[in-house]
Write an enzyme that holds these catalytic residues in place. Structure first.
Site, PDB file in Angstrom:
ATOM      1  CE  LYS A 189      -2.075   1.519   3.967  1.00  0.00           C
ATOM      2  NZ  LYS A 189      -1.588   2.703   4.530  1.00  0.00           N
ATOM      3  CG  ASN A 190       2.227   2.462   3.687  1.00  0.00           C
ATOM      4  OD1 ASN A 190       0.817   3.080   3.149  1.00  0.00           O
ATOM      5  ND2 ASN A 190       2.652   1.996   4.753  1.00  0.00           N
ATOM      6  CB  CYS A 196      -4.901   5.642  11.290  1.00  0.00           C
ATOM      7  SG  CYS A 196      -5.009   4.226  10.024  1.00  0.00           S
ATOM      8  NE  ARG A 235       0.455  10.453  10.134  1.00  0.00           N
ATOM      9  CZ  ARG A 235      -0.109   9.197   9.842  1.00  0.00           C
ATOM     10  NH1 ARG A 235      -1.364   8.550   9.322  1.00  0.00           N
ATOM     11  NH2 ARG A 235       0.526   8.316   8.806  1.00  0.00           N
ATOM     12  CG  ASP A 240       3.184   0.710   9.625  1.00  0.00           C
ATOM     13  OD1 ASP A 240       2.691   1.800  10.150  1.00  0.00           O
ATOM     14  OD2 ASP A 240       3.224   1.777   8.147  1.00  0.00           O
ATOM     15  NE  ARG A 256      -7.228   4.330   5.995  1.00  0.00           N
ATOM     16  CZ  ARG A 256      -7.201   5.881   6.359  1.00  0.00           C
ATOM     17  NH1 ARG A 256      -7.979   5.729   7.265  1.00  0.00           N
ATOM     18  NH2 ARG A 256      -6.262   6.909   5.612  1.00  0.00           N
TER      19      ARG A 256
HETATM   20  N1  EPU Z   1       6.685  14.137  10.593  1.00  0.00           N
HETATM   21  C1  EPU Z   1       6.765  15.560  11.758  1.00  0.00           C
HETATM   22  N2  EPU Z   1       6.675  16.514  10.472  1.00  0.00           N
HETATM   23  C2  EPU Z   1       6.758  16.225   9.223  1.00  0.00           C
HETATM   24  C3  EPU Z   1       6.459  14.810   8.932  1.00  0.00           C
HETATM   25  C4  EPU Z   1       6.435  14.171   9.945  1.00  0.00           C
HETATM   26  O1  EPU Z   1       6.795  15.227  11.859  1.00  0.00           O
HETATM   27  O2  EPU Z   1       5.895  16.698   8.216  1.00  0.00           O
HETATM   28  C5  EPU Z   1       6.675  12.754  12.239  1.00  0.00           C
HETATM   29  C6  EPU Z   1       5.082  12.357  11.942  1.00  0.00           C
HETATM   30  O3  EPU Z   1       4.837  12.684  13.064  1.00  0.00           O
HETATM   31  C7  EPU Z   1       5.670  10.584  13.139  1.00  0.00           C
HETATM   32  C8  EPU Z   1       7.147  11.130  12.009  1.00  0.00           C
HETATM   33  O4  EPU Z   1       7.912  11.832  11.829  1.00  0.00           O
HETATM   34  O5  EPU Z   1       5.967  11.119  13.952  1.00  0.00           O
HETATM   35  C9  EPU Z   1       6.977   9.749  11.341  1.00  0.00           C
HETATM   36  O6  EPU Z   1       6.278  10.553  10.176  1.00  0.00           O
HETATM   37  P1  EPU Z   1       6.421   9.517   8.725  1.00  0.00           P
HETATM   38  O7  EPU Z   1       6.219  11.380   7.750  1.00  0.00           O
HETATM   39  O8  EPU Z   1       7.702   8.425   8.456  1.00  0.00           O
HETATM   40  O9  EPU Z   1       5.480   9.104   8.912  1.00  0.00           O
HETATM   41  P2  EPU Z   1       4.320   8.860   7.237  1.00  0.00           P
HETATM   42  O10 EPU Z   1       4.906   8.931   6.123  1.00  0.00           O
HETATM   43  O11 EPU Z   1       2.480  10.008   7.907  1.00  0.00           O
HETATM   44  C10 EPU Z   1       4.532   6.518   6.418  1.00  0.00           C
HETATM   45  C11 EPU Z   1       3.212   5.568   5.834  1.00  0.00           C
HETATM   46  C12 EPU Z   1       2.786   5.392   7.967  1.00  0.00           C
HETATM   47  C13 EPU Z   1       4.046   4.419   8.192  1.00  0.00           C
HETATM   48  C14 EPU Z   1       4.885   5.857   8.369  1.00  0.00           C
HETATM   49  C15 EPU Z   1       6.688   4.609   9.388  1.00  0.00           C
HETATM   50  C16 EPU Z   1       2.224   6.270   3.814  1.00  0.00           C
HETATM   51  C17 EPU Z   1       1.232   6.799   3.656  1.00  0.00           C
HETATM   52  N3  EPU Z   1       2.434   5.938   5.233  1.00  0.00           N
HETATM   53  O12 EPU Z   1       3.622   7.181   7.542  1.00  0.00           O
HETATM   54  O13 EPU Z   1       1.534   4.432   7.597  1.00  0.00           O
HETATM   55  O14 EPU Z   1       3.676   4.629   9.271  1.00  0.00           O
HETATM   56  O15 EPU Z   1       5.302   6.222   7.243  1.00  0.00           O
HETATM   57  O16 EPU Z   1       6.552   4.141   8.805  1.00  0.00           O
HETATM   58  O17 EPU Z   1       3.552   5.813   3.203  1.00  0.00           O
HETATM   59  C18 EPU Z   1       0.008   2.496   8.121  1.00  0.00           C
HETATM   60  O18 EPU Z   1       0.076   1.721   6.593  1.00  0.00           O
HETATM   61  O19 EPU Z   1      -0.984   1.934   8.640  1.00  0.00           O
HETATM   62  C19 EPU Z   1       1.221   3.643   8.286  1.00  0.00           C
HETATM   63  C20 EPU Z   1       0.423   5.059   8.694  1.00  0.00           C
END
Ligand code: EPU
Length: 415
Positions: free
Chosen positions: A18-19, A112, A117, A299, A391
């Site tokens: 998915k990701n 979620c 975030r 995850d 999802r």
């Molecule tokens: N963060 C910040 N500022 C930002 C971006 C992120 O502070 O601008 C923080 C977040 O709040 C969090 C940490 O950095 O505490 C990690 O966030 P990251 O940006 O790495 O995660 P994401 O891109 O929002 C993706 C996956 C998530 C997965 C995370 C970590 C997708 C669509 N989502 O989220 O997947 O948990 O990376 O590996 O790729 C899931 O599939 O259930 C899911 C939540």
């Protein structure tokens, strides 16, 4: 509805991640030529993303697991709000639209409920590339006549920000270096996809990536990595419930990364997939801490948490990525689990037995964790909030029941 007590046996093929698929679909609007994304799962987040692409004017066609996108022209649509609000990965459309059109206004992404975030790393990076980037009145707004390559030091290796900045840098003028970027397999899939479209990305999988921007990208076939979280969920299900499960298409490294916590698993692999054999006896307690790749994936945390509930001894799980990602803990307690939450650490005192209960999923991976725990409990459990699980899992209950678990989807009014 799930009734515990049965071991798992059989083999299941894992679909594209998915990701990875979601950013690949966003990348498909960087060109006006046709892009095909392979091995797309039938999950609601992919449906939402293809719906957003269509609303922006792209032609989207699904043939089985392959999705074709042709984006001759794309503009943010008026009716994107609800879908963006439902899904974090709508943020990829900001990077893709900024790169393609030089201007974007889209509703703030949702997703979620797993803690704050923020978007600062995305927006700071876009600003470094020369864009005006801000959040106001519930919208993300970015504009730039022509993005210009830059050195971007990320304060945290955010997966989504790395992906967004890759989308922008691919067509920016000159060279961009992403320093302290994320290294997940999904990043590698996106870098390779951009290269298949004529991009020039190097260093994928390491913490510094270099992108030489090109004027134009072209159509291509994009291939996601296999879904390591779905594979990991099934591997942990086999470890918890006992049995002999082969996950076809899975990468052995993903199973090996779970072995330190659950040494009871016997893992083997041939070219086709990964086989996990476990006798289903009580596991030993363990300590685990989530962190960016290659360490333990956040995850996988709720599913691993489910494994600790009946382990012999006291386990400790610390969540460092999304600090509030423990909603499942309160649900596990309904099954009779003994859990103490202190800040971002959960202490779990393993119990001899869990008993079925009415549970409610609040997020995708937490929901998967509830399914596993319910199958490890005596008697029947009902799990609400299945829409969260849908999802990211293609019929998790069907997959688990194909492996022999007693779990099925029931209508709300069905007893
Ligand atoms: N963060 C910040 N500022 C930002 C971006 C992120 O502070 O601008 C923080 C977040 O709040 C969090 C940490 O950095 O505490 C990690 O966030 P990251 O940006 O790495 O995660 P994401 O891109 O929002 C993706 C996956 C998530 C997965 C995370 C970590 C997708 C669509 N989502 O989220 O997947 O948990 O990376 O590996 O790729 C899931 O599939 O259930 C899911 C939540």
């Amino acid at each position: 509805m799930a009734t515990g007590g049965r071991p798992l046996k059989g083999s299941i093929r894992v679909h594209g991640a998915k990701n990875a698929v979601l950013p690949l679909l966003a990348a498909s609007i960087l060109t006006d030529e046709t892009v095909a994304v392979e091995d797309c799962p039938f999950i609601s987040d992919v449906d939402a993303m293809t719906c957003l692409l269509s609303r922006m004017g792209a032609q989207v066609r699904r043939e089985g697991r392959r999705i074709y996108v042709r984006a001759e022209d794309v503009v943010p649509a008026e009716d994107m709000g609800e879908l963006c609000g439902a899904m974090r990965s709508s943020m990829f459309l900001v990077g893709a639209l900024l790169a393609r059109r030089g201007e974007v206004r889209v509703p703030l992404p949702g997703g979620c409920k797993i803690g704050d975030r923020p978007l600062d790393i995305h927006l700071d990076g876009m600003a470094k590339l020369g864009a005006e980037a801000s959040v106001s009145a519930g919208e993300v707004r970015c504009r730039c006549a022509r993005l210009k390559g830059a050195d971007i030091v990320m304060r945290y290796p955010s997966v989504g920000a790395t992906e967004n900045l890759l989308l922008c840098a691919a067509v920016a003028e000159g060279r961009t270096r992403l320093i302290n970027c994320a290294r997940e397999p999904e990043i590698i899939a996106l870098a390779r996809a951009l290269n298949a479209m004529g991009g020039r990305v190097r260093g994928e999988g390491s913490s510094v990536m270099t992108v030489d921007g090109v004027d134009k990208l072209h159509g291509a076939t994009l291939v996601p990595n296999p879904d390591r979280i779905v594979a990991g969920t099934l591997i942990l299900a086999a470890a918890l419930l006992g049995g002999d499960v082969t996950v076809l298409g899975a990468d052995k490294r993903d199973a090996d990364s779970l072995l330190p916590y659950l040494p009871c698993m016997r893992i083997s692999a041939d070219g086709a997939g990964v086989r996990v054999v476990c006798d289903g006896g009580r596991m030993r307690a363990f300590e685990a801490c989530t962190a960016p790749y290659p360490l333990l994936a956040t995850d996988m945390q709720p599913q691993l948490f489910a494994c600790a509930l009946k382990a012999r001894g006291v386990s400790r799980i610390t969540e460092t990525v999304f600090r509030n990602r423990f909603a499942h803990a309160r649900q596990f307690e309904k099954l009779g689990a003994k859990i103490y939450l202190t800040g971002s650490t959960a202490t779990i005192v393993g119990v001899d037995a869990l008993r079925g209960a009415a549970l409610k999923a609040d997020d995708l991976r937490g929901g998967a964790g509830l399914c596993l725990a319910a199958l490890a409990a005596e008697g029947e459990s009902r799990i609400e909030g299945v829409e969260y699980i849908d999802r990211g899992y293609e019929g998790l209950e069907e997959t688990l029941s194909l492996l022999g678990a007693d779990i099925r989807r029931v209508r709300v009014d069905e007893k």
